[in-house]
Write a protein that holds these residues in place. Structure first.
Motif, PDB file in Angstrom:
ATOM      1  N   MET A 219       0.850  -1.078   0.140  1.00 40.49           N
ATOM      2  CA  MET A 219       0.007  -0.032   0.107  1.00 40.49           C
ATOM      3  C   MET A 219       0.801   1.126   0.040  1.00 40.49           C
ATOM      4  O   MET A 219       2.017   1.489   0.722  1.00 40.49           O
ATOM      5  CB  MET A 219      -0.989   0.173   1.272  1.00 40.49           C
ATOM      6  N   VAL A 220       0.459   2.083  -0.798  1.00 40.13           N
ATOM      7  CA  VAL A 220       1.037   3.656  -0.931  1.00 40.13           C
ATOM      8  C   VAL A 220       0.082   4.802  -0.778  1.00 40.13           C
ATOM      9  O   VAL A 220      -1.177   4.245  -1.054  1.00 40.13           O
ATOM     10  CB  VAL A 220       1.880   3.672  -2.427  1.00 40.13           C
ATOM     11  N   TYR A 221       0.414   5.577  -0.238  1.00 38.88           N
ATOM     12  CA  TYR A 221      -0.686   6.672  -0.197  1.00 38.88           C
ATOM     13  C   TYR A 221      -0.215   7.883  -0.840  1.00 38.88           C
ATOM     14  O   TYR A 221       0.991   8.527  -0.738  1.00 38.88           O
ATOM     15  CB  TYR A 221      -0.847   7.055   1.266  1.00 38.88           C
ATOM     16  N   LEU A 222      -1.389   8.523  -1.901  1.00 30.71           N
ATOM     17  CA  LEU A 222      -1.029   9.502  -2.730  1.00 30.71           C
ATOM     18  C   LEU A 222      -1.387  10.755  -1.830  1.00 30.71           C
ATOM     19  O   LEU A 222      -2.656  10.826  -1.329  1.00 30.71           O
ATOM     20  CB  LEU A 222      -1.630   9.343  -3.857  1.00 30.71           C
ATOM     21  N   ILE A 238       1.605  16.303  -6.157  1.00 32.16           N
ATOM     22  CA  ILE A 238       1.342  14.778  -5.279  1.00 32.16           C
ATOM     23  C   ILE A 238       2.556  14.114  -5.140  1.00 32.16           C
ATOM     24  O   ILE A 238       3.515  14.229  -5.854  1.00 32.16           O
ATOM     25  CB  ILE A 238       0.417  14.171  -6.350  1.00 32.16           C
ATOM     26  N   CYS A 239       2.322  13.707  -4.088  1.00 33.59           N
ATOM     27  CA  CYS A 239       3.538  12.736  -3.443  1.00 33.59           C
ATOM     28  C   CYS A 239       3.261  11.402  -2.903  1.00 33.59           C
ATOM     29  O   CYS A 239       1.979  11.281  -2.443  1.00 33.59           O
ATOM     30  CB  CYS A 239       4.502  13.443  -2.206  1.00 33.59           C
ATOM     31  N   ALA A 240       3.974  10.377  -3.085  1.00 30.52           N
ATOM     32  CA  ALA A 240       3.589   9.299  -2.499  1.00 30.52           C
ATOM     33  C   ALA A 240       4.298   8.728  -1.494  1.00 30.52           C
ATOM     34  O   ALA A 240       5.545   8.827  -1.025  1.00 30.52           O
ATOM     35  CB  ALA A 240       3.755   8.095  -3.692  1.00 30.52           C
ATOM     36  N   VAL A 241       3.692   8.244  -0.255  1.00 27.30           N
ATOM     37  CA  VAL A 241       4.283   7.969   0.869  1.00 27.30           C
ATOM     38  C   VAL A 241       4.139   6.319   1.526  1.00 27.30           C
ATOM     39  O   VAL A 241       2.689   6.028   0.803  1.00 27.30           O
ATOM     40  CB  VAL A 241       4.120   8.580   2.257  1.00 27.30           C
ATOM     41  N   ALA A 242       4.631   5.831   2.088  1.00 30.00           N
ATOM     42  CA  ALA A 242       4.158   4.529   2.718  1.00 30.00           C
ATOM     43  C   ALA A 242       4.662   4.098   4.121  1.00 30.00           C
ATOM     44  O   ALA A 242       5.550   4.820   4.564  1.00 30.00           O
ATOM     45  CB  ALA A 242       4.855   3.280   1.813  1.00 30.00           C
ATOM     46  N   VAL A 243       4.051   3.234   4.709  1.00 28.03           N
ATOM     47  CA  VAL A 243       4.461   2.982   6.393  1.00 28.03           C
ATOM     48  C   VAL A 243       5.280   1.899   6.202  1.00 28.03           C
ATOM     49  O   VAL A 243       5.154   0.736   5.737  1.00 28.03           O
ATOM     50  CB  VAL A 243       3.310   2.873   7.120  1.00 28.03           C
ATOM     51  N   LYS A 244       6.558   2.200   6.756  1.00 31.33           N
ATOM     52  CA  LYS A 244       7.621   1.250   6.914  1.00 31.33           C
ATOM     53  C   LYS A 244       8.104   1.194   8.475  1.00 31.33           C
ATOM     54  O   LYS A 244       8.742   2.247   8.856  1.00 31.33           O
ATOM     55  CB  LYS A 244       8.670   1.513   5.983  1.00 31.33           C
ATOM     56  N   LEU A 248       7.077   7.114   8.070  1.00 39.06           N
ATOM     57  CA  LEU A 248       6.618   7.348   6.914  1.00 39.06           C
ATOM     58  C   LEU A 248       7.709   7.649   6.070  1.00 39.06           C
ATOM     59  O   LEU A 248       8.487   8.549   6.183  1.00 39.06           O
ATOM     60  CB  LEU A 248       5.636   8.409   7.008  1.00 39.06           C
ATOM     61  N   VAL A 249       7.833   6.861   4.898  1.00 32.72           N
ATOM     62  CA  VAL A 249       8.758   7.165   3.865  1.00 32.72           C
ATOM     63  C   VAL A 249       8.310   7.420   2.597  1.00 32.72           C
ATOM     64  O   VAL A 249       7.204   6.900   2.081  1.00 32.72           O
ATOM     65  CB  VAL A 249       9.890   5.648   3.803  1.00 32.72           C
ATOM     66  N   HIS A 250       9.000   8.274   1.716  1.00 34.65           N
ATOM     67  CA  HIS A 250       8.616   8.845   0.563  1.00 34.65           C
ATOM     68  C   HIS A 250       8.880   7.653  -0.563  1.00 34.65           C
ATOM     69  O   HIS A 250      10.092   7.139  -0.529  1.00 34.65           O
ATOM     70  CB  HIS A 250       9.005   9.960   0.086  1.00 34.65           C
ATOM     71  N   VAL A 251       7.986   7.128  -1.301  1.00 31.85           N
ATOM     72  CA  VAL A 251       8.194   6.071  -2.261  1.00 31.85           C
ATOM     73  C   VAL A 251       8.345   6.799  -3.614  1.00 31.85           C
ATOM     74  O   VAL A 251       7.583   7.485  -4.220  1.00 31.85           O
ATOM     75  CB  VAL A 251       6.876   5.269  -2.361  1.00 31.85           C
ATOM     76  N   LYS A 258      12.484   9.233 -17.360  1.00 32.87           N
ATOM     77  CA  LYS A 258      13.402   7.934 -17.162  1.00 32.87           C
ATOM     78  C   LYS A 258      13.740   7.973 -15.740  1.00 32.87           C
ATOM     79  O   LYS A 258      14.674   7.359 -15.458  1.00 32.87           O
ATOM     80  CB  LYS A 258      14.330   7.953 -17.946  1.00 32.87           C
ATOM     81  N   LYS A 259      13.371   9.112 -14.862  1.00 28.54           N
ATOM     82  CA  LYS A 259      13.953   9.058 -13.360  1.00 28.54           C
ATOM     83  C   LYS A 259      12.679   8.943 -12.767  1.00 28.54           C
ATOM     84  O   LYS A 259      11.450   9.268 -12.700  1.00 28.54           O
ATOM     85  CB  LYS A 259      14.473  10.494 -13.138  1.00 28.54           C
ATOM     86  N   LEU A 260      12.886   8.181 -11.581  1.00 28.55           N
ATOM     87  CA  LEU A 260      11.955   7.907 -10.582  1.00 28.55           C
ATOM     88  C   LEU A 260      12.008   8.831  -9.428  1.00 28.55           C
ATOM     89  O   LEU A 260      12.899   9.137  -8.732  1.00 28.55           O
ATOM     90  CB  LEU A 260      11.932   6.310  -9.806  1.00 28.55           C
ATOM     91  N   LYS A 261      10.960   9.492  -9.045  1.00 32.31           N
ATOM     92  CA  LYS A 261      10.661  10.512  -8.279  1.00 32.31           C
ATOM     93  C   LYS A 261       9.491  10.125  -7.163  1.00 32.31           C
ATOM     94  O   LYS A 261       8.892   9.478  -7.579  1.00 32.31           O
ATOM     95  CB  LYS A 261      10.417  11.726  -8.700  1.00 32.31           C
ATOM     96  N   SER A 262       9.725  10.702  -5.970  1.00 29.89           N
ATOM     97  CA  SER A 262       8.536  10.283  -5.045  1.00 29.89           C
ATOM     98  C   SER A 262       7.336  11.533  -5.235  1.00 29.89           C
ATOM     99  O   SER A 262       6.566  11.355  -4.326  1.00 29.89           O
ATOM    100  CB  SER A 262       9.097  10.173  -3.581  1.00 29.89           C
ATOM    101  N   SER A 263       7.529  12.412  -6.080  1.00 30.53           N
ATOM    102  CA  SER A 263       6.599  13.520  -5.953  1.00 30.53           C
ATOM    103  C   SER A 263       6.625  14.394  -7.181  1.00 30.53           C
ATOM    104  O   SER A 263       7.698  14.281  -8.019  1.00 30.53           O
ATOM    105  CB  SER A 263       6.734  14.337  -4.717  1.00 30.53           C
ATOM    106  N   ILE A 264       5.508  14.912  -7.768  1.00 28.97           N
ATOM    107  CA  ILE A 264       5.414  15.971  -8.625  1.00 28.97           C
ATOM    108  C   ILE A 264       5.119  16.929  -8.123  1.00 28.97           C
ATOM    109  O   ILE A 264       3.939  17.249  -7.458  1.00 28.97           O
ATOM    110  CB  ILE A 264       4.437  15.359  -9.754  1.00 28.97           C
TER     111      ILE A 264
END
Length: 324
Positions: A219-222, A238-244, A248-251, A258-264
Motif C-alpha cells: 500500500m502506498v498513499y498519494l 502529489i507525493c507518494a508515501v508508505a508506512v515502513k 513514513l517514507v517517500h516512495v 526516465k527518473k523515478l521520483k517520489s513527488s510531482i
C-alpha cells in the motif's frame, strides 16, 4: 470593565460552558465516527481537548495581564477571538509578548516561541492518547481553524492549522499521525515537501487529500497538496508515501523522463491558478495537477522554468508499480 477583567470573565464562562457541553458532546461524537472509540475513550479525549483549549486561553489571558506596558495598546486586543492563534497574533501586534525587563520575560521575546510550544504540546498529547487518531476534535477545530485530513482506511491522519503571527505570513503548522507496521499509533511534526523545491516555504503547504493506492509492493498513499506564496505564486503537488516500520517514507513511484521520483511539483507564477480555492471559491477550471481515481492516472499542466503555463499536458498512467 477592563480588557483583562473581560478576558478572565470570558475564560470563566467558557470553562463553565464546556463543562456542561462535554458529557453530551462525547456520545454524539463517538456515535458519529463509527470508530473503535469506547465511551470511556471519548470522555478522556473530550477532557484532553477541553484542557488544551483552556490552557491556551489561560495563557492568552495571563500574557495580556503580565505583558501590558501601554494602556493605549488595548485597542489591538479585545477578547474573545474565535481563533486561538488569532488572539496570539493580536497580543504580538500589541506588544504583549514583551516586558520591560527582558530577563524576566518568561514567554521569550516573541509569541512565536509560544506558538511553537503549543504545537509541540499538541504532538505530545496525541502520542499520550493514541486513540486520538479516531477523535473528531470538533471544539479544537472550531477554536483554532484546524483542518483534519484522513486516508479512507484510517491509516494516516493529517492535522494543519494557521499559526501565523505576521499578517504577511500564511504560515501553517502540520502534524501527521499514522499506524505503524506493528499497529502502534504515533504522531510527529511534518516538515513538508520531499523534493526540496518548496524548502523555502514549508509552512505554506495545504494538504487536501490522502488516497490509498494498491501497488505490487504494498500500500502506498498519494498525498495531494498545494503550496501558496501569498500574492506571488502557487504550486500543486502529489507525493507518494508508505508506512515502513515506525516511519513514513517517500516512495519513488513517478517515472518522469526516465527518473523515478517520489513527488510531482508543478509551479505557476500566477497564484490564482489552483483547483482548490481562490477568494474562498472552488476553481473548477484552474488546476496544475490532477489525479483520476477511476482511470488511475496523473495529469499535469506543463509550465516553463519561469512558471508560465505552456498549454501542453502530460499524463502518467499507473501500471501496478509506477506512474509512467
Amino acid at each position: 470593565m477592563s480588557n483583562v477583567m473581560k478576558a478572565n470573565s470570558t475564560l470563566s464562562c467558557l470553562a463553565l460552558t464546556m463543562m456542561l457541553v462535554v458529557p453530551t458532546m462525547v456520545k454524539a461524537q463517538s456515535e458519529t465516527l463509527g470508530s473503535p472509540l469506547t465511551e470511556e475513550d471519548s470522555i478522556k479525549l473530550a477532557w484532553m481537548e477541553y484542557e488544551y483549549i483552556s490552557d491556551a486561553d489561560r495563557f492568552i489571558a495571563d500574557t495580556h495581564r503580565k505583558g501590558r506596558y501601554d494602556q493605549s495598546s488595548d485597542r489591538y486586543f479585545d477578547p474573545p477571538e474565535e481563533n486561538i492563534y488569532g488572539m496570539m497574533y493580536r497580543l504580538e501586534e500589541a506588544g504583549y509578548g514583551y516586558t520591560d525587563n527582558e530577563a524576566d520575560d518568561v514567554y521569550g521575546s516573541s509569541l512565536l516561541k509560544a506558538t511553537e510550544q503549543w504545537y509541540e504540546k499538541f504532538v505530545d498529547l496525541l502520542n499520550a492518547h493514541p486513540k486520538s487518531m479516531f477523535y473528531p476534535f470538533d471544539m479544537l477545530r472550531k477554536r483554532t481553524g484546524m483542518d483534519i485530513i484522513c486516508s479512507p482506511d484510517t491509516v494516516i491522519r493529517f492535522y494543519q492549522w494557521s499559526a501565523n503571527l505576521d499578517p504577511d505570513d500564511a504560515g501553517m503548522q502540520h502534524v501527521v499521525q499514522f499506524k505503524t507496521t506493528d499497529g502502534r499509533i504515533v504522531a510527529m511534526k511534518d516538515q513538508g515537501d520531499p523534493t526540496g523545491k518548496e524548502a523555502e516555504f514549508p509552512t505554506f503547504r495545504h494538504m487536501h487529500d490522502i488516497i490509498p493506492l494498491e501497488t505490487d509492493d504494498g500500500m502506498v498513499y498519494l498525498m495531494l497538496y498545494k503550496v501558496d506564496i501569498p500574492q506571488d505564486a502557487v504550486s500543486e503537488n502529489i507525493c507518494a508515501v508508505a508506512v515502513k516500520g515506525g516511519s513514513l517514507v517517500h516512495v519513488p513511484i513517478f517515472q518522469i523522463k526516465k527518473k523515478l521520483k517520489s513527488s510531482i511539483c508543478v509551479f505557476s507564477n500566477d497564484y490564482r491558478i489552483t483547483q482548490y480555492t481562490f477568494q474562498g471559491e472552488p476553481q473548477k477550471d484552474n488546476w496544475l495537477v490532477r489525479y483520476d481515481k477511476v482511470l488511475n492516472n496523473v495529469t499535469i499542466r506543463e509550465t516553463d522554468d519561469d512558471g508560465n503555463i505552456t498549454g501542453a499536458y502530460s499524463t502518467y498512467w499507473f501500471d501496478g508499480k509506477v506512474f509512467k
